[in-house]
Design a protein around this motif. Structure first.
Motif, short mmCIF file in Angstrom:
data_model
loop_
_atom_site.label_atom_id
_atom_site.label_comp_id
_atom_site.label_asym_id
_atom_site.label_seq_id
_atom_site.Cartn_x
_atom_site.Cartn_y
_atom_site.Cartn_z
N UNK A 155 26.40 40.41 102.29
CA UNK A 155 26.12 41.30 101.16
C UNK A 155 25.06 42.31 101.59
N UNK A 156 25.39 43.60 101.43
CA UNK A 156 24.48 44.68 101.78
C UNK A 156 24.24 45.52 100.52
N UNK A 157 23.01 45.55 100.01
CA UNK A 157 22.74 46.35 98.81
C UNK A 157 23.05 47.83 99.01
N UNK A 158 22.83 48.34 100.24
CA UNK A 158 23.07 49.75 100.54
C UNK A 158 23.74 49.87 101.90
N UNK A 159 24.48 50.94 102.14
CA UNK A 159 24.91 51.23 103.50
C UNK A 159 23.67 51.38 104.39
N UNK A 160 23.63 50.68 105.44
CA UNK A 160 22.63 50.55 106.51
C UNK A 160 22.04 49.16 106.56
N UNK A 161 22.03 48.42 105.42
CA UNK A 161 21.46 47.06 105.45
C UNK A 161 22.27 46.13 106.34
N UNK A 162 23.58 46.35 106.42
CA UNK A 162 24.42 45.50 107.27
C UNK A 162 24.03 45.62 108.74
N UNK A 163 23.67 46.85 109.16
CA UNK A 163 23.28 47.06 110.55
C UNK A 163 21.85 46.63 110.80
N UNK A 164 20.94 47.01 109.91
CA UNK A 164 19.52 46.70 110.10
C UNK A 164 19.28 45.20 110.09
N UNK A 165 19.85 44.49 109.11
CA UNK A 165 19.56 43.07 108.95
C UNK A 165 20.49 42.13 109.66
N UNK A 166 21.75 42.55 109.89
CA UNK A 166 22.77 41.60 110.34
C UNK A 166 23.64 42.12 111.47
N UNK A 167 23.26 43.23 112.09
CA UNK A 167 24.11 43.80 113.13
C UNK A 167 24.38 42.86 114.29
N UNK A 168 23.41 42.04 114.64
CA UNK A 168 23.62 41.06 115.70
C UNK A 168 24.48 39.90 115.25
N UNK A 169 24.20 39.40 114.06
CA UNK A 169 24.97 38.27 113.52
C UNK A 169 26.44 38.62 113.37
N UNK A 170 26.74 39.82 112.89
CA UNK A 170 28.13 40.23 112.75
C UNK A 170 28.82 40.21 114.11
N UNK A 171 28.13 40.69 115.14
CA UNK A 171 28.73 40.66 116.48
C UNK A 171 28.97 39.23 116.96
N UNK A 172 28.01 38.35 116.71
CA UNK A 172 28.18 36.94 117.08
C UNK A 172 29.41 36.35 116.39
N UNK A 173 29.54 36.64 115.10
CA UNK A 173 30.67 36.10 114.34
C UNK A 173 32.00 36.62 114.86
N UNK A 174 32.06 37.91 115.15
CA UNK A 174 33.29 38.50 115.68
C UNK A 174 33.64 37.87 117.02
N UNK A 175 32.63 37.71 117.88
CA UNK A 175 32.88 37.12 119.20
C UNK A 175 33.38 35.69 119.10
N UNK A 176 32.95 34.98 118.06
CA UNK A 176 33.38 33.59 117.86
C UNK A 176 34.78 33.50 117.26
N UNK A 177 35.32 34.63 116.82
CA UNK A 177 36.64 34.62 116.20
C UNK A 177 36.60 34.36 114.71
#
Length: 228
Positions: A16-38
């Protein structure tokens, strides 16, 4: 990432991102980890970040900002968000936009706004996440605290109270992250991609480039929510 928090292809991660940019600032690494894990990943942008007057005044060289100006700015920020999630390895269709009032999430939670809660409940029930990634209730920005409360109420209504939840904090620094948080270390490649995702939000860089790009650090810190 500690073994107890490893993501797998069976995971379904809902950010959940309140605004565009929060996904990258707060979770940009986690999203990549999740994608890499499938894992399957969705990002819900609760507002379009359209009530953002100072960058808009600077970019558009105007003082007065009316509803049409805000709608145009919000549409621009949606496009930035789409570029960001794709930079992080997701598809455009993995981004969901609610278009709720920017600077209004706390008010919507306090009013227990039916439409707002229905949106959240429907996506929780449809996606059935195994991990929720949510702004911290300790964040100083009222939309972030409001986002947290809306998700907590919606997950109760959706019957998902047992789902794991990790909270991220953007508008206040951690005092002792090693003692209180879950640390996600980023590789150089992941850090570079996170920076590229942040830079997709070009409207926000005109006045805050140094501050925003500083979030592309060697690690991200999350707080596992014991009450969720």
């Amino acid at each position: 990432m500690p073994a107890s928090t490893t993501l797998t292809a069976q995971d379904r991660v809902l950010v959940f991102a309140p605004h565009p940019d929060d996904e990258a600032l707060g979770c940009g690494g986690l999203i990549q980890h999740a994608v890499a894990a499938g894992a399957q990943v969705r990002v819900i942008f609760q507002t379009d970040g359209d009530n953002n007057p100072w960058p808009q005044r600077y970019v558009e060289q105007r003082w007065s900002i009316d509803d049409d100006c805000r709608r145009r700015w919000g549409a621009r920020r949606r496009q930035e968000a789409l570029r960001s999630v794709q930079t992080l390895g997701l598809r455009a269709e993995d981004a969901i936009f609610y278009g709720l009032p920017d600077q209004g999430l706390t008010r919507l939670w306090m009013q227990q706004d039916a439409r707002t809660l229905d949106l959240h409940v429907a996506d929780l029930q449809n996606f059935r996440p195994t991990l929720l990634v949510v702004p911290s209730q300790d964040d100083n920005h009222p939309d972030h605290g409001g986002s947290y409360e809306l998700v907590q109420e919606a997950r109760k209504r959706a019957g998902l109270t047992a789902v794991r939840q990790w909270d991220y904090l953007i508008h206040r620094r951690w005092f002792c992250p090693e003692a209180s948080g879950l640390t996600l270390n980023l590789t150089l490649q992941q850090k570079a991609r996170k920076l590229a995702a942040i830079e997709c939000h070009e409207t926000q860089l005109y006045l805050s480039s140094t501050r925003f790009c500083a979030y592309a650090r060697d690690e991200e810190i999350f707080i596992p929510n014991p009450y969720a």
